[in-house]
Design a protein around this motif. Structure first.
Motif, PDB file in Angstrom:
ATOM      1  N   HIS A  17     -55.096 -33.438   2.768  1.00 21.55           N
ATOM      2  CA  HIS A  17     -54.253 -33.152   4.047  1.00 21.55           C
ATOM      3  C   HIS A  17     -52.862 -32.363   3.797  1.00 21.55           C
ATOM      4  O   HIS A  17     -52.592 -31.465   4.635  1.00 21.55           O
ATOM      5  N   ARG A  20     -53.744 -28.980   3.371  1.00 20.82           N
ATOM      6  CA  ARG A  20     -54.157 -28.356   4.592  1.00 20.82           C
ATOM      7  C   ARG A  20     -52.945 -27.893   5.439  1.00 20.82           C
ATOM      8  O   ARG A  20     -52.899 -26.940   5.869  1.00 20.82           O
ATOM      9  N   HIS A  21     -51.976 -28.993   5.282  1.00 22.87           N
ATOM     10  CA  HIS A  21     -50.694 -28.751   6.232  1.00 22.87           C
ATOM     11  C   HIS A  21     -49.894 -27.738   5.755  1.00 22.87           C
ATOM     12  O   HIS A  21     -49.426 -26.752   6.216  1.00 22.87           O
ATOM     13  N   CYS A  23     -50.915 -25.025   3.933  1.00 18.71           N
ATOM     14  CA  CYS A  23     -51.694 -23.641   4.066  1.00 18.71           C
ATOM     15  C   CYS A  23     -51.258 -23.358   5.329  1.00 18.71           C
ATOM     16  O   CYS A  23     -50.897 -22.134   5.855  1.00 18.71           O
ATOM     17  N   THR A  40     -59.387 -21.905  11.926  1.00 20.42           N
ATOM     18  CA  THR A  40     -59.614 -22.209  10.537  1.00 20.42           C
ATOM     19  C   THR A  40     -59.495 -23.645  10.128  1.00 20.42           C
ATOM     20  O   THR A  40     -60.196 -24.414   9.468  1.00 20.42           O
ATOM     21  N   LEU A  41     -58.277 -24.393  10.830  1.00 18.99           N
ATOM     22  CA  LEU A  41     -58.290 -25.679  10.717  1.00 18.99           C
ATOM     23  C   LEU A  41     -59.223 -26.609  11.516  1.00 18.99           C
ATOM     24  O   LEU A  41     -59.480 -27.849  11.408  1.00 18.99           O
TER      25      LEU A  41
END
Length: 103
Positions: A17, A20-21, A23, A40-41
């Motif tokens: 996570h 992801r954040h 990015c 994308t997310l």
């Protein structure tokens, strides 16, 4: 698996996570369209993306405002001045039609 990789690389432990954040935040900071990041997310709405990353958007908006402040001081293009090299031939379209101009 990620914990093992972090340990081997001797970096602090991060969660998927967190990656992801990070990015998404970096993409927004680089000016990537929020809609692309949303897709994308896998967010269901653009609102979800914008609400989640509003802090990055504020930084980006501030940077854009700063760039606008600098705009009047930037060197402006002056009409009639080309960017070519002397001796270069270029085509100019005027009221008399196409004219070859050699510098």
């Amino acid at each position: 698996m990620l914990t093992i990789l972090c340990t081997k690389a001797k970096v602090r432990r991060v969660r998927v996570h967190d990656l992801r954040h990070t990015c998404a935040s970096l993409l927004l900071a680089q000016g990537v369209d929020a809609r692309i990041i949303m897709e994308t997310l896998g967010h269901s709405t653009i609102t979800m993306t914008l609400d989640t990353y509003a802090h990055v958007m504020q930084t980006t908006l501030r940077a854009a405002a700063d760039r606008m402040d600098d705009a009047p001081r930037a060197r402006r293009h002056r009409p009639g001045r080309g960017t070519g090299v002397r001796g270069e031939s270029r085509r100019v379209i005027g009221s008399a039609g196409d004219v070859d101009v050699t510098r």
